[in-house]
Design an enzyme around this catalytic site. Structure first.
Site, PDB file in Angstrom:
ATOM      1  N   HIS A  74     -31.357  28.395  21.046  1.00 45.11           N
ATOM      2  CA  HIS A  74     -32.109  27.239  20.544  1.00 45.11           C
ATOM      3  C   HIS A  74     -33.620  27.485  20.576  1.00 45.11           C
ATOM      4  O   HIS A  74     -34.270  27.410  19.533  1.00 45.11           O
ATOM      5  CB  HIS A  74     -31.698  25.975  21.315  1.00 45.11           C
ATOM      6  CG  HIS A  74     -32.633  24.824  21.163  1.00 45.11           C
ATOM      7  ND1 HIS A  74     -32.828  24.182  19.954  1.00 45.11           N
ATOM      8  CD2 HIS A  74     -33.450  24.211  22.051  1.00 45.11           C
ATOM      9  CE1 HIS A  74     -33.722  23.212  20.128  1.00 45.11           C
ATOM     10  NE2 HIS A  74     -34.109  23.210  21.379  1.00 45.11           N
ATOM     11  N   HIS A  98     -40.144  25.895  25.503  1.00 44.14           N
ATOM     12  CA  HIS A  98     -40.322  24.442  25.484  1.00 44.14           C
ATOM     13  C   HIS A  98     -39.297  23.670  26.320  1.00 44.14           C
ATOM     14  O   HIS A  98     -39.553  22.574  26.762  1.00 44.14           O
ATOM     15  CB  HIS A  98     -40.349  23.909  24.043  1.00 44.14           C
ATOM     16  CG  HIS A  98     -39.002  23.775  23.403  1.00 44.14           C
ATOM     17  ND1 HIS A  98     -38.414  24.788  22.699  1.00 44.14           N
ATOM     18  CD2 HIS A  98     -38.129  22.741  23.362  1.00 44.14           C
ATOM     19  CE1 HIS A  98     -37.238  24.394  22.254  1.00 44.14           C
ATOM     20  NE2 HIS A  98     -37.028  23.160  22.640  1.00 44.14           N
ATOM     21  N   ASP A  99     -38.119  24.245  26.556  1.00 52.09           N
ATOM     22  CA  ASP A  99     -37.107  23.511  27.320  1.00 52.09           C
ATOM     23  C   ASP A  99     -36.969  23.981  28.765  1.00 52.09           C
ATOM     24  O   ASP A  99     -36.168  23.437  29.512  1.00 52.09           O
ATOM     25  CB  ASP A  99     -35.732  23.631  26.625  1.00 52.09           C
ATOM     26  CG  ASP A  99     -35.550  22.572  25.537  1.00 52.09           C
ATOM     27  OD1 ASP A  99     -36.214  21.517  25.624  1.00 52.09           O
ATOM     28  OD2 ASP A  99     -34.751  22.807  24.604  1.00 52.09           O
ATOM     29  N   GLU A 102     -38.102  21.354  31.625  1.00 48.26           N
ATOM     30  CA  GLU A 102     -37.222  20.201  31.635  1.00 48.26           C
ATOM     31  C   GLU A 102     -35.813  20.567  32.117  1.00 48.26           C
ATOM     32  O   GLU A 102     -35.208  19.852  32.903  1.00 48.26           O
ATOM     33  CB  GLU A 102     -37.149  19.629  30.209  1.00 48.26           C
ATOM     34  CG  GLU A 102     -36.286  18.393  30.053  1.00 48.26           C
ATOM     35  CD  GLU A 102     -37.000  17.128  30.507  1.00 48.26           C
ATOM     36  OE1 GLU A 102     -38.239  17.167  30.638  1.00 48.26           O
ATOM     37  OE2 GLU A 102     -36.309  16.128  30.742  1.00 48.26           O
ATOM     38  N   ASP A 103     -35.301  21.685  31.646  1.00 54.44           N
ATOM     39  CA  ASP A 103     -33.871  21.972  31.835  1.00 54.44           C
ATOM     40  C   ASP A 103     -33.526  22.957  32.950  1.00 54.44           C
ATOM     41  O   ASP A 103     -32.373  23.032  33.359  1.00 54.44           O
ATOM     42  CB  ASP A 103     -33.263  22.506  30.525  1.00 54.44           C
ATOM     43  CG  ASP A 103     -33.238  21.437  29.441  1.00 54.44           C
ATOM     44  OD1 ASP A 103     -33.524  20.277  29.782  1.00 54.44           O
ATOM     45  OD2 ASP A 103     -32.949  21.772  28.283  1.00 54.44           O
ATOM     46  N   ASP A 166     -38.396  21.753  17.094  1.00 51.14           N
ATOM     47  CA  ASP A 166     -37.331  21.471  18.066  1.00 51.14           C
ATOM     48  C   ASP A 166     -36.359  20.447  17.479  1.00 51.14           C
ATOM     49  O   ASP A 166     -35.144  20.639  17.465  1.00 51.14           O
ATOM     50  CB  ASP A 166     -37.989  20.934  19.349  1.00 51.14           C
ATOM     51  CG  ASP A 166     -36.972  20.556  20.422  1.00 51.14           C
ATOM     52  OD1 ASP A 166     -35.960  21.271  20.552  1.00 51.14           O
ATOM     53  OD2 ASP A 166     -37.214  19.562  21.129  1.00 51.14           O
TER      54      ASP A 166
HETATM   55 MN    MN Z   1     -35.352  21.815  22.571  1.00 50.95          MN
END
Ligand code: MN
Length: 749
Positions: A74, A98-99, A102-103, A166
């Site tokens: 992704h 970018h993730d 957060e993840d 995104d």
């Molecule tokens: Mn994303």
């Protein structure tokens, strides 16, 4: 990319887009991605790009997407999308990372900053905050969140670009999501927020793709229908279109203007929007098919335009010059619609390579590699026919000063905020509405069930009037009642078509229900008059015998006075002596009886008398006759508004009085209007009072004039004026009744 010195048409551009963009192709390796970036930014750091790629792969680890792909595919696809609009190295890295914050549990912002620098860390932080905005659930954080949304995207436009890439990729894989409800929610949010934002910054191809994907999830039937029609239309017009393309080429060659021609077809969603907005047929959408003619210079844009207008008839009202006045997002082109061979309407868009680049990449087109620094390129902007000092002043100044807060986006957003308003649900959902929307619009935007039961609203925790226009950042809590119920005067309480249509539907259902309750009331009263206990009878059987499709249908027909109560009772209880319990001693005052009831000195014998439909004169009223051509003599009360129309024609007036017969026991119909609080059971209560006072309800209608109140208009059969006055007094005695008036004017015609 092309700059001001390049004069030829770059035919290699026709072979875009690059690999790895489409989801059915394998995603790029780190070498391929870095190679793609280095092709347009030669001083990009290959090692850093590799490091960011590896970091994302390692940190997302074994995570899988719902599609079954490894999670890190992704961010790689997001980065590839960003590279396809040739954004700088930092943005590509932010796309890769970018993730992660957060993840991934073991990644924080400090680590990103350590490894990849402040620029990248700030971008990742901005994107992370935008993501949180979607899932935020604490009510008190909303206004703050809204500000974050604005600030994050305004401080650095690249944050928004990463977010848009995104979202585009998430939309491409949305069909893997299991729950339909969450698919729809994401699709709706994309349609309402992200696609318009992409348009505003000129990323049309991302916007179109997002719209199309969202359309697929929100209205698959409509989309399939339009696609089918498009294909039919396209194959039917294939030869025509080919002929036109050839004609354009020949004309341009004759004039010695080098050009590249691209065919274009309107997107299903934009056709849908047109069909929705205007009531035109599919074939009426003039610019379904068109051509882009790309030439080398601005002068040649205008030259080509002149050539085309000489060759074919143009539609003057469809000509647009976006070269001398570009759109706020930098879009520039000449648009014209001509009547080409076969009388076909074709839209031509004429532009230079640079304008074409801007049209495809929007704001990203103005970032370019130059003099070892990646930044906004004034030259390319000029070459595209834009005067930065005029139309893109803010943008140009800002970026030549080192790319601080993005006034350009701000400008675009300002324009958007003039037409839209953002508000939040108490648990943090962002709702985008047209400007001027009110709480009821908001309620319907959240869910139809919320709108249908909407009974009030708190805005930012404070109970507010339903007629207030929402403001950006408002947190709106909808107060709901238990059962669906239309809001009185809803027409003034909403602006969106969705809310209007839903309330209209609710109003219809509610009225039906009210008439049914009136009908039940009338039937039960009549039954009691015959000493039959309504509880003991089987209403279903009665409705069957009377030929109705169910009890509700029978009640409604009775309530609407489309059916006589006495007929229903007669059919249901054949042995019953209808006259015994309810002797028909009433003579309704109608035209047939009028001659014996009304007398006048100048009354010509045999003249046809009509009782005014407007004022329903009854014995006791002061009356006057008006001679109307082709109609005879119409009897009005002296207060009737219709009489005022004949003020200057006294020659048409005839003095009239009621005869003695009229004053003795003849029944007439009086029309009264009752204004009452809009409570459950109000109608039944009033019917009971009228019946107790000896009035016979012949008809009723409901109207909503003011919120919270209901106006009922009764046609009541009464003996005379005094009788009507008694009924009015009895109604006034009811607590819920605000006002009772006799209607003497034709208000309801
Ligand atoms: Mn994303």
């Amino acid at each position: 990319m092309a700059n001001a010195t390049v004069k030829s048409v770059d035919r290699s551009r026709a072979s875009r887009p690059p690999r790895g963009i489409r989801d059915d192709e394998p995603f790029l390796t780190k070498e391929e991605l870095a190679g793609m970036v280095l092709a347009y930014q030669p001083d990009a750091d290959r090692a850093r790009l590799h490091k960011a790629y590896e970091f994302a792969r390692e940190k997302h680890g074994e995570q899988l997407r719902q599609s079954g792909d490894p999670y890190y595919s992704h961010p790689v696809r997001v980065a590839t999308l960003l590279a396809s609009v040739r954004l700088d190295e930092a943005t590509i890295m932010a796309g890769l990372l970018h993730d992660t914050v957060e993840d991934c549990d073991d990644v924080d912002l400090a680590q990103i900053e350590d490894l990849f620098g402040t620029d990248v860390a700030e971008l990742v932080d901005g994107v992370t905050k935008l993501g949180q905005l979607e899932y935020q659930s604490e009510a008190s954080k909303q206004a703050e969140n809204f500000q974050k949304f604005i600030l994050a995207t305004v401080n650095d436009i690249r944050v928004l670009l990463v977010k848009l890439a995104d979202r585009t990729h998430n939309m491409r894989t949305l069909h893997h999501k299991k729950k339909e409800e969450s698919r729809r929610r994401v699709a709706r949010e994309t349609m309402d927020l992200y696609a318009p934002l992409a348009r505003r910054v000129g990323l049309h191809y991302l916007a179109s793709e997002m719209e199309d994907l969202a359309f697929q999830h929100l209205n698959p039937e409509a989309r399939a229908q339009i696609l089918h029609q498009l294909e039919t239309l396209e194959s039917r017009n294939k030869d025509d279109l080919e002929r036109i393309r050839l004609a354009i080429r020949q004309v341009m060659e004759r004039e010695g203007i080098e050009c590249r021609i691209k065919g274009r077809r309107k997107e299903p969603y934009s056709i849908w929007r047109k069909l929705e907005k205007k009531s035109i047929s599919f074939e009426g959408v003039a610019d379904i098919f068109g051509f882009r003619v790309i030439v080398d210079t601005v002068e040649n844009c205008y030259r080509s335009l002149g050539v085309f207008h000489t060759e074919w008839a143009c539609l003057p009202d469809r000509f647009r010059d976006f070269i001398s006045v570009p759109k706020p997002n930098g879009y520039a082109s000449l648009h014209t619609t001509v009547r080409a061979s076969g009388n076909r309407l074709v839209e031509l868009q004429i532009r230079t390579e640079d304008m074409d680049d801007t049209a495809e990449r929007g704001v990203a087109a103005h970032w370019t590699y130059k003099n070892s620094a990646y930044g906004f390129d004034m030259e390319s902007s000029k070459a595209a026919g834009l005067d930065p000092t005029a139309n893109l002043k803010a943008f140009g100044e800002l970026l030549s000063h080192g790319g601080d807060a993005n006034d350009f986006l701000e400008h675009a957003k300002m324009e958007m905020y003039r037409t839209h308003v953002f508000a939040f649900t108490p648990n943090g959902r962002l709702v985008l509405l047209p400007a001027g929307s009110m709480p009821l619009d908001f309620a319907y935007a959240v869910h139809t069930a919320v709108g249908d039961t909407c009974d009030g609203a708190k805005i930012n925790g404070v109970p507010r009037n339903m007629r207030v226009a929402l403001e950006n950042g408002d947190v709106v809590e909808i107060i709901r009642r238990k059962d669906p119920r239309p809001l009185p005067g809803y027409e003034t309480l909403c602006v969106t078509g969705r809310a209007r249509a839903a309330q209209r539907k609710l109003r219809r259902e509610f009225e039906t229900q009210q008439f049914a309750s009136l009908g039940r009331n009338l039937l039960e009263r009549a039954l009691r008059q015959h000493q039959i206990d309504p509880v003991s009878v089987d209403m279903r059987k009665i409705s069957e015998r009377a030929g109705f499709d169910g009890v509700q249908a029978m009640f409604e027909a009775l309530g609407r006075t489309q059916e006589e109560v006495s007929r229903v009772i007669g059919v249901a209880f054949p042995g019953l002596d209808l006259d015994a319990a309810n002797p028909d001693d009433t003579v309704t005052l109608d035209d047939e009886h009028a001659p014996s009831l009304i007398a006048g000195e100048n009354l010509t014998p045999g003249v046809t008398l009509h009782l005014g439909e407007c004022c329903h004169p009854i014995p006791g009223d002061r009356i006057i006759g008006v001679r109307e051509p082709q109609k005879g003599l119409v009897v009005h009360t002296i207060y009737c508004g219709q009489v005022a129309k004949y003020d200057d024609r006294p020659d048409l007036w005839v003095d009239l009085q009621w005869t003695e017969l009229a004053k003795s026991g003849v029944r007439a119909i009086g029309r009264i209007s009752v204004n009452a609080a809009d409570h459950k059971g109000v109608l039944a209560q009033q019917c009971t009072v009228v019946a107790q006072a000896g009035g016979n309800i012949r008809g009723v209608s409901t109207h909503n004039r003011d919120p919270g109140f209901m106006e009922l208009v009764f046609d009541i059969e009464v003996e005379d004026l005094r009788h009507l006055e008694q009924i009015k007094a009895a109604l006034r005695a009811l607590a819920v009744v605000e006002r009772v008036e006799r209607l003497e004017e034709s208000e309801f015609e």
